[in-house]
Design a protein around this motif. Structure first.
Motif, PDB file in Angstrom:
ATOM      1  N   LEU A 371       0.800  -1.230   0.000  1.00 60.45           N
ATOM      2  CA  LEU A 371       0.000   0.000   0.000  1.00 60.45           C
ATOM      3  C   LEU A 371       0.831   1.277   0.000  1.00 60.45           C
ATOM      4  O   LEU A 371       0.277   2.364   0.161  1.00 60.45           O
ATOM      5  N   ARG A 372       2.125   1.148  -0.179  1.00 54.99           N
ATOM      6  CA  ARG A 372       2.959   2.346  -0.152  1.00 54.99           C
ATOM      7  C   ARG A 372       2.594   3.323  -1.266  1.00 54.99           C
ATOM      8  O   ARG A 372       2.785   4.528  -1.134  1.00 54.99           O
ATOM      9  N   PHE A 373       2.036   2.821  -2.356  1.00 54.59           N
ATOM     10  CA  PHE A 373       1.716   3.708  -3.482  1.00 54.59           C
ATOM     11  C   PHE A 373       0.613   4.703  -3.130  1.00 54.59           C
ATOM     12  O   PHE A 373       0.490   5.751  -3.782  1.00 54.59           O
ATOM     13  N   VAL A 374      -0.204   4.397  -2.098  1.00 54.34           N
ATOM     14  CA  VAL A 374      -1.208   5.370  -1.663  1.00 54.34           C
ATOM     15  C   VAL A 374      -0.847   6.023  -0.335  1.00 54.34           C
ATOM     16  O   VAL A 374      -1.312   7.124  -0.041  1.00 54.34           O
ATOM     17  N   MET A 375      -0.030   5.375   0.461  1.00 56.43           N
ATOM     18  CA  MET A 375       0.334   5.930   1.763  1.00 56.43           C
ATOM     19  C   MET A 375       1.561   6.825   1.691  1.00 56.43           C
ATOM     20  O   MET A 375       1.692   7.776   2.457  1.00 56.43           O
ATOM     21  N   GLU A 376       2.465   6.520   0.772  1.00 56.88           N
ATOM     22  CA  GLU A 376       3.687   7.305   0.610  1.00 56.88           C
ATOM     23  C   GLU A 376       4.026   7.468  -0.867  1.00 56.88           C
ATOM     24  O   GLU A 376       5.109   7.112  -1.304  1.00 56.88           O
ATOM     25  N   PRO A 377       3.102   8.006  -1.664  1.00 57.86           N
ATOM     26  CA  PRO A 377       3.387   8.141  -3.093  1.00 57.86           C
ATOM     27  C   PRO A 377       4.484   9.178  -3.334  1.00 57.86           C
ATOM     28  O   PRO A 377       4.585  10.172  -2.616  1.00 57.86           O
ATOM     29  N   LYS A 378       5.295   8.942  -4.335  1.00 57.69           N
ATOM     30  CA  LYS A 378       6.353   9.900  -4.659  1.00 57.69           C
ATOM     31  C   LYS A 378       5.777  11.147  -5.319  1.00 57.69           C
ATOM     32  O   LYS A 378       6.146  12.266  -4.988  1.00 57.69           O
ATOM     33  N   MET A 379       4.892  10.973  -6.282  1.00 55.89           N
ATOM     34  CA  MET A 379       4.170  12.075  -6.928  1.00 55.89           C
ATOM     35  C   MET A 379       5.106  13.159  -7.472  1.00 55.89           C
ATOM     36  O   MET A 379       4.833  14.349  -7.358  1.00 55.89           O
ATOM     37  N   THR A 380       6.203  12.733  -8.048  1.00 53.54           N
ATOM     38  CA  THR A 380       7.121  13.721  -8.623  1.00 53.54           C
ATOM     39  C   THR A 380       6.454  14.518  -9.738  1.00 53.54           C
ATOM     40  O   THR A 380       6.838  15.663  -9.997  1.00 53.54           O
ATOM     41  N   TRP A 381       5.453  13.913 -10.376  1.00 48.26           N
ATOM     42  CA  TRP A 381       4.762  14.587 -11.467  1.00 48.26           C
ATOM     43  C   TRP A 381       3.958  15.790 -10.973  1.00 48.26           C
ATOM     44  O   TRP A 381       3.609  16.687 -11.759  1.00 48.26           O
ATOM     45  N   ALA A 382       3.638  15.828  -9.687  1.00 50.26           N
ATOM     46  CA  ALA A 382       2.763  16.877  -9.167  1.00 50.26           C
ATOM     47  C   ALA A 382       3.505  18.132  -8.734  1.00 50.26           C
ATOM     48  O   ALA A 382       2.871  19.144  -8.433  1.00 50.26           O
ATOM     49  N   PHE A 383       4.829  18.065  -8.680  1.00 50.57           N
ATOM     50  CA  PHE A 383       5.589  19.201  -8.164  1.00 50.57           C
ATOM     51  C   PHE A 383       6.530  19.740  -9.238  1.00 50.57           C
ATOM     52  O   PHE A 383       7.084  18.992 -10.036  1.00 50.57           O
ATOM     53  N   ARG A 384       6.702  21.033  -9.210  1.00 51.16           N
ATOM     54  CA  ARG A 384       7.657  21.654 -10.117  1.00 51.16           C
ATOM     55  C   ARG A 384       9.067  21.254  -9.720  1.00 51.16           C
ATOM     56  O   ARG A 384       9.363  21.049  -8.550  1.00 51.16           O
ATOM     57  N   LYS A 385       9.917  21.184 -10.727  1.00 52.90           N
ATOM     58  CA  LYS A 385      11.305  20.888 -10.428  1.00 52.90           C
ATOM     59  C   LYS A 385      11.961  22.085  -9.761  1.00 52.90           C
ATOM     60  O   LYS A 385      11.694  23.228 -10.120  1.00 52.90           O
ATOM     61  N   GLU A 386      12.801  21.789  -8.782  1.00 52.42           N
ATOM     62  CA  GLU A 386      13.491  22.868  -8.082  1.00 52.42           C
ATOM     63  C   GLU A 386      14.521  23.480  -9.020  1.00 52.42           C
ATOM     64  O   GLU A 386      15.317  22.769  -9.643  1.00 52.42           O
ATOM     65  N   PRO A 387      14.509  24.808  -9.150  1.00 49.17           N
ATOM     66  CA  PRO A 387      15.477  25.433 -10.061  1.00 49.17           C
ATOM     67  C   PRO A 387      16.908  25.193  -9.617  1.00 49.17           C
ATOM     68  O   PRO A 387      17.210  25.161  -8.424  1.00 49.17           O
ATOM     69  N   SER A 388      17.792  25.015 -10.572  1.00 51.63           N
ATOM     70  CA  SER A 388      19.193  24.791 -10.249  1.00 51.63           C
ATOM     71  C   SER A 388      19.811  26.077  -9.716  1.00 51.63           C
ATOM     72  O   SER A 388      19.527  27.167 -10.210  1.00 51.63           O
TER      73      SER A 388
END
Length: 399
Positions: A371-388
């Motif tokens: 159940l980690r996919f709902v309890m601790e999802p990474k969701m990188t697609w939902a956040f903007r990339k941090e500027p370098s």
């Protein structure tokens, strides 16, 4: 109910390991400064790659505490249907309710000491608290509709149901964490807010604010605690002193069963809603706060500090907390407690053991992996990339 319980660097729930302060893990030799390696040129010293940062390690004491507390939560729910027919079960019920969620909340506050609204912390707050809240609020609504408890399927994210209130509370508490570090008297201020909430009948039920605010002092107190405070309650003298206190508290609970409204232990209502004057509500809140702190200290005094068979389960307390709610409610809706043998001493013992086994299984690593996919999802697609960072800018934070 609560809060925590996964990697300190990857989790945000109070039922899991959170932003564990580095100061809790490091010690210095008196009179000496920690040795610092010489500055490395790009590519490492003498051309060798820079060594990786030391891996963070889990504190077995807190994993054990979270596991034992989640077992008490499950036992409390298992004893609730026995409340009316057994004074002993009712006494155990209110005894456990006096400290199990305060203990969770104190630990949640302790692991929130380093929360500073940094980008990675806010992302983990969303993925580790907000997303599980939305998922389980929806799952519970579907379960209620399927079981006939809801006439129509609907999901109201402003009205936490059953166990999900703790996720809302943790989200709101965590957002206020930077504030509590800058005020001069954080615990008295949080307690004043809780007292004001307890005598405010018009506060409303949105986001379960009564409970969020009435439990707030425990979270703020946890933020103010240091590792030495936990070492203090784990001393042998404190462990011995805890025994008569716990016995006396259990005896008082037995005496109070027919004399006291158990709704005080839930922190969900104002004093006026409980049928007492506002000033009585303030006195009760102060008394409950003191009682809960003492019992929490006694509980922590007997938590093992070494690794045991249950230590690994402390990483899965959020799973056990949220998942056992389906069985707890199903047992009421489908009359699992109607059998006469359950209301005997042996039946009550069997229910207690079964509840402990079930919540333990729900905390195990296989359940976490599933159940980690709902309890601790990474969701990188939902956040903007941090500027370098621009060239020459300092990399990361310094200790």
């Amino acid at each position: 109910m609560t809060p925590p319980s996964h990697s300190p660097a990857a989790s945000t729930s109070g039922l899991r390991d959170d932003e564990q302060p580095a100061s809790a893990e490091r010690t210095a030799v008196p009179g000496h400064s920690p040795a610092r390696p010489p500055a490395a040129a790009p590519g490492g010293i003498q051309g060798e790659p820079a060594p990786p940062p030391p891996a963070k390690h889990r504190d077995a004491f807190f994993d054990n505490a979270k596991y034992l507390a989640i077992v008490l939560v499950a036992l409390g729910h298992a004893w609730e249907p026995l409340y009316a027919g057994s004074r002993s079960a009712a006494a155990l019920y209110i005894f456990v309710y006096a400290f199990h969620m305060p203990a969770f909340t104190v630990i949640s506050g302790y692991f929130s000491r380093s929360f500073e609204m940094r980008r990675n912390q806010l992302q983990r707050l969303v993925t580790g608290v907000a997303v599980p809240y939305i998922v389980f609020q929806t799952a519970y609504a579907a379960f209620r509709y399927w079981a006939g408890d809801l006439p129509d399927f609907s999901v109201d994210l402003t009205d936490p149901w059953f166990l999900t209130w703790f996720l809302v509370a943790l989200f709101l508490w965590r957002l206020t964490a930077p504030l509590w570090r800058i005020v001069r008297w954080p615990v008295p201020l949080a307690l004043a807010i809780a007292l004001a909430a307890s005598v405010s009948p018009d506060l409303g039920s949105g986001l379960d604010l009564q409970r969020v605010l009435q439990f707030l002092p425990f979270f703020v107190l946890g933020m103010c605690l240091k590792p030495e405070h936990f070492r203090l309650v784990r001393r042998r003298a404190a462990r011995i002193a805890a025994v008569p206190v716990l016995v006396a508290a259990l005896a008082f609970a037995y005496w109070a069963v027919p004399r006291m409204n158990d709704a005080w232990f839930y922190h969900t209502d104002s004093a006026q809603h409980l049928g007492v004057p506002w000033w009585c509500g303030i006195l009760m809140q102060l008394a409950m706060f003191g009682c809960s702190l003492v019992l929490t200290a006694c509980f922590l005094a007997w938590v093992p500090g070494r690794r045991t068979w249950c230590t690994v389960l402390g990483a899965g307390t959020l799973y056990g907390y949220l998942l056992h709610g389906f069985l707890a409610k199903a047992s009421r809706w489908w009359d699992w407690y109607d059998a006469d043998w359950i209301h005997t001493p042996w039946g009550a013992l069997a229910v207690t053991l079964l509840a402990g086994v079930i919540v333990t299984l729900l905390c195990t690593p296989p359940v976490q992996r599933a159940l980690r996919f709902v309890m601790e999802p990474k969701m990188t697609w939902a956040f903007r990339k941090e500027p370098s960072p621009p060239p020459g800018a300092p990399q990361g934070r310094t200790a």
